[in-house]
Motif scaffolding. Sequence first.
Motif, PDB file in Angstrom:
ATOM      1  N   GLY A  70      13.491  -5.293 -10.162  1.00  0.00           N
ATOM      2  CA  GLY A  70      12.142  -5.495 -10.591  1.00  0.00           C
ATOM      3  C   GLY A  70      11.986  -6.445 -11.727  1.00  0.00           C
ATOM      4  N   PHE A  71      13.031  -6.172 -12.420  1.00  0.00           N
ATOM      5  CA  PHE A  71      13.119  -7.128 -13.671  1.00  0.00           C
ATOM      6  C   PHE A  71      13.411  -8.501 -13.481  1.00  0.00           C
ATOM      7  CE2 PHE A  71      17.390  -5.679 -13.248  1.00  0.00           C
ATOM      8  CZ  PHE A  71      18.127  -6.597 -13.662  1.00  0.00           C
ATOM      9  N   LEU A  72      14.258  -8.688 -12.478  1.00  0.00           N
ATOM     10  CA  LEU A  72      14.410  -9.938 -11.870  1.00  0.00           C
ATOM     11  C   LEU A  72      13.674 -10.856 -10.957  1.00  0.00           C
ATOM     12  CD1 LEU A  72      18.367  -9.949 -11.767  1.00  0.00           C
ATOM     13  CD2 LEU A  72      16.939 -11.174 -13.496  1.00  0.00           C
ATOM     14  N   ALA A  73      13.232  -9.622  -9.948  1.00  0.00           N
ATOM     15  CA  ALA A  73      12.553 -10.255  -8.865  1.00  0.00           C
ATOM     16  C   ALA A  73      11.116 -10.501  -9.297  1.00  0.00           C
ATOM     17  CB  ALA A  73      12.515  -9.016  -7.669  1.00  0.00           C
ATOM     18  N   GLY A  74      10.471 -10.030 -10.259  1.00  0.00           N
ATOM     19  CA  GLY A  74       9.185 -10.261 -10.531  1.00  0.00           C
ATOM     20  C   GLY A  74       9.001 -11.912 -11.126  1.00  0.00           C
ATOM     21  N   PRO A  75      10.012 -12.009 -12.198  1.00  0.00           N
ATOM     22  CA  PRO A  75      10.061 -13.392 -12.669  1.00  0.00           C
ATOM     23  C   PRO A  75      10.307 -14.376 -11.668  1.00  0.00           C
ATOM     24  CG  PRO A  75      10.925 -11.808 -14.264  1.00  0.00           C
ATOM     25  CD  PRO A  75      10.756 -11.173 -13.110  1.00  0.00           C
ATOM     26  N   ALA A  76      11.485 -14.204 -10.725  1.00  0.00           N
ATOM     27  CA  ALA A  76      11.812 -15.040  -9.667  1.00  0.00           C
ATOM     28  C   ALA A  76      10.842 -15.287  -8.852  1.00  0.00           C
ATOM     29  CB  ALA A  76      12.934 -14.310  -9.069  1.00  0.00           C
ATOM     30  N   LEU A  86       0.876  -1.204  -0.062  1.00  0.00           N
ATOM     31  CA  LEU A  86       0.064  -0.040  -0.126  1.00  0.00           C
ATOM     32  C   LEU A  86       0.939   1.355   0.011  1.00  0.00           C
ATOM     33  CD1 LEU A  86      -2.982  -0.799   2.525  1.00  0.00           C
ATOM     34  CD2 LEU A  86      -2.979  -0.418   0.032  1.00  0.00           C
ATOM     35  N   GLY A  87       2.370   1.212   0.296  1.00  0.00           N
ATOM     36  CA  GLY A  87       3.069   2.329   0.436  1.00  0.00           C
ATOM     37  C   GLY A  87       3.805   2.207  -1.056  1.00  0.00           C
ATOM     38  N   ILE A  88       3.318   1.515  -1.927  1.00  0.00           N
ATOM     39  CA  ILE A  88       4.002   1.650  -3.459  1.00  0.00           C
ATOM     40  C   ILE A  88       3.217   1.522  -4.752  1.00  0.00           C
ATOM     41  CG2 ILE A  88       5.686   0.134  -4.955  1.00  0.00           C
ATOM     42  CD1 ILE A  88       6.872  -1.223  -2.713  1.00  0.00           C
ATOM     43  N   LEU A  89       1.948   0.873  -4.424  1.00  0.00           N
ATOM     44  CA  LEU A  89       1.042   0.701  -5.483  1.00  0.00           C
ATOM     45  C   LEU A  89      -0.549   0.980  -5.137  1.00  0.00           C
ATOM     46  CD1 LEU A  89       1.953  -2.858  -6.990  1.00  0.00           C
ATOM     47  CD2 LEU A  89       2.648  -0.497  -7.872  1.00  0.00           C
ATOM     48  N   PRO A  90      -1.171   1.455  -6.128  1.00  0.00           N
ATOM     49  CA  PRO A  90      -2.696   1.426  -5.556  1.00  0.00           C
ATOM     50  C   PRO A  90      -3.486   0.217  -5.214  1.00  0.00           C
ATOM     51  CG  PRO A  90      -2.166   2.729  -7.653  1.00  0.00           C
ATOM     52  CD  PRO A  90      -1.038   1.748  -7.235  1.00  0.00           C
ATOM     53  N   TRP A  91      -4.328   0.089  -4.112  1.00  0.00           N
ATOM     54  CA  TRP A  91      -4.584  -0.950  -3.669  1.00  0.00           C
ATOM     55  C   TRP A  91      -5.693  -1.796  -4.836  1.00  0.00           C
ATOM     56  CZ3 TRP A  91      -9.757  -2.595  -4.390  1.00  0.00           C
ATOM     57  CH2 TRP A  91     -10.617  -1.244  -4.509  1.00  0.00           C
ATOM     58  N   HIS A  92      -5.933  -0.937  -5.544  1.00  0.00           N
ATOM     59  CA  HIS A  92      -6.868  -1.710  -6.685  1.00  0.00           C
ATOM     60  C   HIS A  92      -5.976  -2.386  -7.871  1.00  0.00           C
ATOM     61  CE1 HIS A  92      -6.024   1.589  -9.761  1.00  0.00           C
ATOM     62  NE2 HIS A  92      -6.225   2.392  -8.593  1.00  0.00           N
ATOM     63  N   GLU A  93      -4.604  -2.012  -7.831  1.00  0.00           N
ATOM     64  CA  GLU A  93      -3.571  -2.756  -8.794  1.00  0.00           C
ATOM     65  C   GLU A  93      -3.301  -4.201  -8.223  1.00  0.00           C
ATOM     66  OE1 GLU A  93      -0.383  -0.882 -10.542  1.00  0.00           O
ATOM     67  OE2 GLU A  93      -1.207   0.896 -10.953  1.00  0.00           O
ATOM     68  N   VAL A  94      -3.200  -4.030  -7.015  1.00  0.00           N
ATOM     69  CA  VAL A  94      -2.936  -5.635  -6.310  1.00  0.00           C
ATOM     70  C   VAL A  94      -4.143  -6.180  -6.111  1.00  0.00           C
ATOM     71  CG1 VAL A  94      -1.911  -6.600  -4.275  1.00  0.00           C
ATOM     72  CG2 VAL A  94      -0.877  -4.234  -4.932  1.00  0.00           C
ATOM     73  N   GLY A  95      -5.087  -5.719  -5.836  1.00  0.00           N
ATOM     74  CA  GLY A  95      -6.495  -6.467  -5.797  1.00  0.00           C
ATOM     75  C   GLY A  95      -6.988  -7.019  -7.129  1.00  0.00           C
ATOM     76  N   PRO A 139      -0.569 -11.599  -7.241  1.00  0.00           N
ATOM     77  CA  PRO A 139      -0.466 -10.318  -6.868  1.00  0.00           C
ATOM     78  C   PRO A 139       1.123 -10.058  -6.395  1.00  0.00           C
ATOM     79  CG  PRO A 139      -1.498 -11.765  -5.004  1.00  0.00           C
ATOM     80  CD  PRO A 139      -1.339 -12.273  -6.558  1.00  0.00           C
ATOM     81  N   VAL A 140       1.677 -11.187  -5.730  1.00  0.00           N
ATOM     82  CA  VAL A 140       3.232 -10.943  -4.898  1.00  0.00           C
ATOM     83  C   VAL A 140       4.160 -10.624  -6.370  1.00  0.00           C
ATOM     84  CG1 VAL A 140       4.886 -11.929  -3.694  1.00  0.00           C
ATOM     85  CG2 VAL A 140       2.731 -12.218  -3.040  1.00  0.00           C
ATOM     86  N   ALA A 141       3.994 -11.401  -7.365  1.00  0.00           N
ATOM     87  CA  ALA A 141       4.950 -11.158  -8.495  1.00  0.00           C
ATOM     88  C   ALA A 141       4.811  -9.654  -9.163  1.00  0.00           C
ATOM     89  CB  ALA A 141       4.481 -12.322  -9.648  1.00  0.00           C
ATOM     90  N   LEU A 142       3.417  -9.269  -9.155  1.00  0.00           N
ATOM     91  CA  LEU A 142       3.314  -7.909  -9.461  1.00  0.00           C
ATOM     92  C   LEU A 142       4.040  -6.861  -8.745  1.00  0.00           C
ATOM     93  CD1 LEU A 142       1.616  -5.497 -11.245  1.00  0.00           C
ATOM     94  CD2 LEU A 142      -0.087  -5.758  -9.517  1.00  0.00           C
ATOM     95  N   LEU A 143       4.022  -7.198  -7.647  1.00  0.00           N
ATOM     96  CA  LEU A 143       4.657  -6.383  -6.492  1.00  0.00           C
ATOM     97  C   LEU A 143       6.240  -6.322  -6.735  1.00  0.00           C
ATOM     98  CD1 LEU A 143       4.906  -4.260  -3.997  1.00  0.00           C
ATOM     99  CD2 LEU A 143       4.822  -6.398  -2.472  1.00  0.00           C
TER     100      LEU A 143
END
Length: 514
Positions: free
Chosen positions: A293-299, A266-275, A281-285
């Motif tokens: 981010g380019f590595l953390a998302g796929p990992a 909630l300190g990084i993204l709007p709630w509706h994007e995660v929801g 959702p965790v991969a999106l974050l």
Amino acid sequence: MAAERVIQREHVGLRREVTVWGSFTWGYADVGADVYVALGLVMAAAQGATPLAFLIAGIVYIMVGLAYTEMAAAYPSAGGGQYFVLRGLGDFWGLVAGSALMLAYTVDVALFAMASAGYINFFFPQFREFHIPVPLAGSINLIWLGETLILIALLVILNIRGIRESSLLNQVLGALDMILETSIVVIGFLFAWNPEYFIHQWQTEFPPLERLLYATSLAVISYVGLESVSQAAEETVRPAAVIPRTSMALIIVVLLFALAFPVVSLGILPWHEVGGREGDPVALLASRLPFVGFLAGPAAAILAATILLISANTGVMGSSRLAYSMAQLGLMGEGLSEVHPRYRTPVKSIVFFSFISAMMAILAFFSGRRALEAMADLYAFGAMLAYFLSTIALVVLRIREPHVPRPYRMPLNLRWRGVEIPLLGILGIVGTGLMLAVVMWTHPIAQVAGPLWVAIWIGYYIWYRKRTGRPIWKSLPRDWIAEQIRILENSGEWDLLERFRIEVEHWRRSQKGA
């Protein structure tokens, strides 16, 4: 008898291997994976109050976790919550608890296979966004449904052939997952988190009370999985010492992650994007983190898909193990618990409950609601009903069996008539009871399907007990003292066994004196 000897030999081998770290990662591979599913579902309902929903559910989780820790250490049997309830409350309530856990395990297979496919689709946005209109059900993602059914079929094949995840695999994946989740939280807080944005969403996007309660009941799925530690108690080295350490560490670690993820999100993204990202959702974050981010998302997507599939497999294993335990205790026939002569696995129960899981997945996609949310409704009902009965069993067992040594006791006890009454256990009864009431109030699917599932099991139980000439409303005669001696001997807890025998003598003398 041959099948029983096979299962006993398997348990003996596993008991020598599951240590403190192995027991912790065994549980973490099940419990720790839940945040991958719950984050998006809870945020879609709780919006800016998502951390509060996780906190309320976490308080209940702590009380349930402490209760399970005490009972699993005192009664290290593979039956888990169903065994605790049967021993404390009798056969009928043991059947009700078993049916609730069977629902949770069966839904577990569909829910986590569905979530695993969702994280796979992080790499295939066109699959994630694919929908076709269906009359009365809105739009359906048939690709996601197909992937879910394929994963369930894969789990059936692997379990029939006797292939399951090893303790070593759980340890490796558990360690990797903790490293990844810690990295996401730390990097997020240090380089991306905006406290002003977090406060803004908390103040302006706070949901109505009913939505908050609904989200809290969904947040429960972030904490469900302690059952796996108690289910493995009969396969753990020195369970009296290992289980309390494992459970306490698991309670703390999982609670910290469950609270940290919604706060950092909630300190990084709007709630509706995660929801809005039900499947990943965790991969999106992770993909939105600066620098990595380019590595953390796929990992995160790869690890989540893997560990969620293992959690789904826990459901397949748990349902078959629970069926075996309930058959041995005279709550159901032995047909589903029979072991295949070639593969030495309970093929009938694996196929039967996995088929039900597949049907549940299909109905969830065609329910007109978000598929994961529909499955979470039933998951929360089964888990909270089982936990409610288990916390009652804790208090009853304290009263009925004060002579049983308890290597770990819940804190805050009140001594009454020579018995220590657990105050946190009573609060656990209240908390799980209220949570169950919230589930029944706010979850439309659970209102109907949950009680119907339990009613079907009760009907089968009545038919089975009548057919076999056993009492329906009374419990079968059991020698719990002899049973406790057997449990302690099998677990190698010789000090506790000697202490138990002494306590039994004192208890018998006090009973005669009374």
